[in-house]
Motif scaffolding. Sequence first.
Motif, short mmCIF file in Angstrom:
data_model
loop_
_atom_site.label_atom_id
_atom_site.label_comp_id
_atom_site.label_asym_id
_atom_site.label_seq_id
_atom_site.Cartn_x
_atom_site.Cartn_y
_atom_site.Cartn_z
N CYS A 168 0.83 -1.19 0.00
CA CYS A 168 0.00 0.00 0.00
C CYS A 168 0.88 1.26 0.00
O CYS A 168 0.68 2.20 -0.78
CB CYS A 168 -0.87 -0.07 1.26
N ARG A 169 1.88 1.24 0.84
CA ARG A 169 2.78 2.38 0.99
C ARG A 169 3.58 2.62 -0.30
O ARG A 169 3.68 3.75 -0.79
CB ARG A 169 3.75 2.08 2.14
N THR A 170 4.13 1.54 -0.84
CA THR A 170 4.94 1.67 -2.06
C THR A 170 4.11 2.24 -3.20
O THR A 170 4.54 3.15 -3.90
CB THR A 170 5.51 0.30 -2.46
N ILE A 171 2.91 1.72 -3.35
CA ILE A 171 2.05 2.19 -4.44
C ILE A 171 1.68 3.66 -4.23
O ILE A 171 1.71 4.46 -5.17
CB ILE A 171 0.78 1.30 -4.54
N PHE A 172 1.39 4.00 -2.99
CA PHE A 172 1.04 5.39 -2.71
C PHE A 172 2.22 6.32 -3.02
O PHE A 172 2.06 7.38 -3.62
CB PHE A 172 0.61 5.53 -1.23
N LEU A 177 3.52 8.61 -11.06
CA LEU A 177 3.27 7.58 -12.07
C LEU A 177 1.77 7.35 -12.21
O LEU A 177 1.02 7.48 -11.25
CB LEU A 177 3.96 6.27 -11.66
N LYS A 178 1.36 7.01 -13.41
CA LYS A 178 -0.03 6.66 -13.65
C LYS A 178 -0.28 5.26 -13.07
O LYS A 178 0.65 4.48 -12.91
CB LYS A 178 -0.34 6.64 -15.17
N TYR A 179 -1.54 4.99 -12.79
CA TYR A 179 -1.90 3.67 -12.25
C TYR A 179 -1.34 2.56 -13.12
O TYR A 179 -0.82 1.55 -12.65
CB TYR A 179 -3.43 3.53 -12.16
N ARG A 180 -1.48 2.78 -14.43
CA ARG A 180 -1.03 1.76 -15.38
C ARG A 180 0.47 1.49 -15.22
O ARG A 180 0.93 0.35 -15.22
CB ARG A 180 -1.34 2.24 -16.81
N GLU A 181 1.23 2.59 -15.08
CA GLU A 181 2.69 2.44 -14.95
C GLU A 181 3.06 1.73 -13.65
O GLU A 181 3.98 0.91 -13.60
CB GLU A 181 3.36 3.82 -14.99
N ILE A 182 2.34 2.07 -12.59
CA ILE A 182 2.60 1.41 -11.31
C ILE A 182 2.33 -0.09 -11.43
O ILE A 182 3.12 -0.92 -10.98
CB ILE A 182 1.72 2.02 -10.19
N GLN A 193 5.18 -1.73 -13.29
CA GLN A 193 6.42 -1.80 -12.51
C GLN A 193 6.32 -2.76 -11.33
O GLN A 193 7.31 -3.37 -10.93
CB GLN A 193 6.80 -0.40 -12.00
N MET A 194 5.13 -2.85 -10.76
CA MET A 194 4.98 -3.71 -9.59
C MET A 194 4.58 -5.11 -9.99
O MET A 194 4.53 -6.01 -9.14
CB MET A 194 3.92 -3.13 -8.65
N GLY A 195 4.23 -5.30 -11.26
CA GLY A 195 3.78 -6.61 -11.70
C GLY A 195 2.43 -7.00 -11.10
O GLY A 195 2.22 -8.15 -10.71
N ILE A 196 1.53 -6.02 -10.96
CA ILE A 196 0.20 -6.29 -10.39
C ILE A 196 -0.86 -5.71 -11.34
O ILE A 196 -0.51 -5.05 -12.32
CB ILE A 196 0.04 -5.65 -8.99
N SER A 197 -2.14 -5.94 -11.04
CA SER A 197 -3.19 -5.42 -11.91
C SER A 197 -3.53 -3.98 -11.55
O SER A 197 -3.28 -3.53 -10.43
CB SER A 197 -4.44 -6.29 -11.78
N ILE A 198 -4.10 -3.27 -12.52
CA ILE A 198 -4.52 -1.89 -12.26
C ILE A 198 -5.57 -1.88 -11.16
O ILE A 198 -5.61 -0.99 -10.31
CB ILE A 198 -5.07 -1.25 -13.55
N THR A 250 -5.73 -3.76 -8.59
CA THR A 250 -5.04 -3.81 -7.29
C THR A 250 -4.50 -2.43 -6.91
O THR A 250 -4.57 -2.02 -5.76
CB THR A 250 -3.88 -4.83 -7.34
N VAL A 251 -3.96 -1.73 -7.92
CA VAL A 251 -3.45 -0.38 -7.65
C VAL A 251 -4.59 0.50 -7.13
O VAL A 251 -4.44 1.20 -6.13
CB VAL A 251 -2.83 0.25 -8.92
N GLU A 252 -5.74 0.44 -7.81
CA GLU A 252 -6.89 1.25 -7.40
C GLU A 252 -7.28 0.92 -5.96
O GLU A 252 -7.51 1.81 -5.14
CB GLU A 252 -8.09 0.97 -8.32
N ALA A 253 -7.33 -0.34 -5.67
CA ALA A 253 -7.76 -0.77 -4.33
C ALA A 253 -6.77 -0.30 -3.27
O ALA A 253 -7.16 0.21 -2.22
CB ALA A 253 -7.88 -2.30 -4.30
N GLN A 254 -5.46 -0.44 -3.58
CA GLN A 254 -4.45 -0.05 -2.60
C GLN A 254 -4.42 1.46 -2.39
O GLN A 254 -4.19 1.94 -1.28
CB GLN A 254 -3.06 -0.55 -3.05
N MET A 255 -4.68 2.20 -3.45
CA MET A 255 -4.70 3.66 -3.33
C MET A 255 -5.89 4.11 -2.47
O MET A 255 -5.77 5.00 -1.63
CB MET A 255 -4.80 4.31 -4.72
#
Lengths: 193, 401
Positions: free
Chosen positions: A135-139, A147-152, A155-160, A162-167
Motif C-alpha cells: 500500500c505504501r509503495t504504491i502510494f 506515475l499513472k496507475y497503469r505504470e505502477i 512496474q509492480m507486476g500487479i493489476s490496475i 489492485t493499484v486502485e484498491a491499494q490507493m
Amino acid sequence: MELSELQLISQLNEGSETAFEKFFKTYFKSLHAYAFVVLQDEIMAEEVVQQVFYKIWEKKAQLRIHTSVKAFLYRSVHNECLNYLERQKHRVNHQNFVVYANRSQVSHEGAAMRVELNELETRLKRAMNELPEQCRTIFYMSRFEELKYREIAVQMGISIKTVEAQMGKALKVLRKKLIDFLPLLIWLIFKTK
Amino acid sequence: MKADNPNMDMDELLVKYLAGEASAEERVNVEAWMGTSAANKAYFEHFKLLWDESLKLAHSSAVDEDLAWGRLRERIHHEYLAAEKPKRSYQWLKVAAVVLLASAVALAGPYFFNHHNDSVRFTSAGNGIHSPGLMKSVTGDTVRTDTLPDGSEVTLNRYSGISYPASFSGHIRNVQLSGEAFFKVTHDPRKPFVVKVNDLLVTVLGTSFNIKSAGAETEVIVESGVVSVTKRSKTITLYPGEKVASGEADTGFKKERNNDTLYRTYRYKQRAYAFKYVVKRKTDTSFDINKHPDLLKKLLNDPGKWASLLKKYGAQNESLEVRRAIIRSVLDELAKENIAPNGTVNSFRLNEGEFIINDRRQPEAVHQRFKQKFIKEPGYTIYLGGAPGNGKGVFLSRDSL
C-alpha cells in the motif's frame, strides 16, 4: 519481472560493475526522493540509498529478486530508513555525537536541506510510514513519482485493479489515523471559504 | 455502478478522482456523491487535504546520480579510501589534490560566465533548493591566487575566470573554470571537488592528479591518484599514466595511455610549486626542466609565466622536440579555429608585426589573437618553413615537422 531486469540481475550476479552502475543510476533518484520523504534530510537520504546499494553489491552473487525490482528496492530503502531512525533514537554515545557534529561542521547543508514540517505533515509522514508495505509503495509511486496507475501496475507486476484498491486503502487508512487532527483543519477551511 | 456501493468502492473512486485517473463518468459520479450531503463533502475534503499535504513531503532529488555513483564506487573500491587511514600524515592529506586546468583559449574567460543554461543544473545539483551567491573571479593581465570557501587555493592565470558558490553548501564542491588555473584542493572525501570545464565534469576521487584543458578541447591527464571524468552521461575513471581527450563531438571520449604526448605537469610539493615540463616523442629525446635551475626558479616564483619563459629559453638553441611542440601548438590552434586545416600549412611566420600563412597575410583580428597567445615579448618570431632568421624565436623547417 521484465526480461531486461532479469538480465541485469544475472549480470549483477556475475559481478558486472557496469551493470551495477546502470542499476544504481536507473533507480537512484526515485529512491533518494523516497528516502527523503521518510527522513526529510538530503544527506541522510543519500547515505541510506548508498547503504542499500552497497549491501546489494556485497551480496551481488547471491542476489535474487522474486518480486519486482522496484518493489524490492523500495522495501530495502524503507527498512534502511527505519534502521537509521532507530539508531538515531539511541544515539547517546559520545563518539557518535562527535562524528555527527563534525559532519555538520564540514557541511552546512545538514541544516539547510533538512525540512521543518508542520504538525499535520509530521503526523502524515508517520502515518504514511506505517502503511502496509504494498500500500505504501504504491502510494509513494503515485504521489511522489507521479506515475499513472497503469505504470505502477507494470512496474509492480500487479493489476490496475489492485493499484486502485491499494490507493483507496491508503487514503482511507491515513484519514482514519489522522481523523482527530483533521476536523479542526476542515473547519478552518470552511470558515475561510 | 461503483457509486452505488459507496462503502466499498467510494474510497478508490475518490482517490482516482484526485489522481486524475477517473473517467468522465466516474468524475460525474464522484461530484454527484459529494453533492448529496455535507458529510460526503467533508469526507472528500479530508481526502483532498491529505492528498495535497502528502505532496508537501515529496522531494525531487537534486542529487546528480553520476556524482552519487562516484561516491558509491569510491566506497566499493576500498583502496581509494585506504589512503586516509594513516593519521600521522594528516597534513599531507589536507592538501590531497592538485589540479591544473590550462586552456589555450585564455581570452574565453569573460564570456564563459554567460553559459547560464549549462551551469544551472550543475550548480543546483550541489545546492538543492538553496542557491547561495555565485562568486566570480576573472583575471586580466596578472596572475592571482584566490582561496575558495573550503580552503582550497586556486591560482588563476591571465585572462582566466572561475566561478563558485559563496559556500559549498551541497554534496559537492562545484567550481566552473575557463582559461587556466592551478588548483590546490583541500581533502574532503565526503564532498567531492568537481570542476566543470567545457562539457566535462572532473571529479576528485583519490589523492592527487593533474588536468589540462584547452578551449573546446579538454585533456585530463592523471599522474597519481584517481580521477573521474564525466561527459554527458558517460563517466571514465582514470588511473595514473592514463589520459582522456575530449572535443566537442561525442566520439573519442575514451581513455588511453599517456606515453606519446606532449604534456606538462604541475606539482604541489611542500609549499612550493615544483614544476616539471616534459616533452616526449617517439625519438625519446626530452627536455627536462630540472636541468635548467634558473628557469625552474622563475617558474616557481610565477607559474603563470611558464609559456613566455619557455619560449625565451627555448629560442633557437632549444631542442628539436620543443620547437616542434611550439610550432605544432600554433598549427593545432589554426586547425581548431578553422583558419587552416591540418596539413595545409606549408609555411607561416608569426611575430609582433604580422601573421603570414602560406605567403598570405592574415586579417588583423587573427594576428592579434595569435600574437596575444604565442608572442609574449617583442622581437620574438615563430616560423615554419623558409629560411631561418636571426634573433629570438623558434624556427623549424617543413621537413623537420
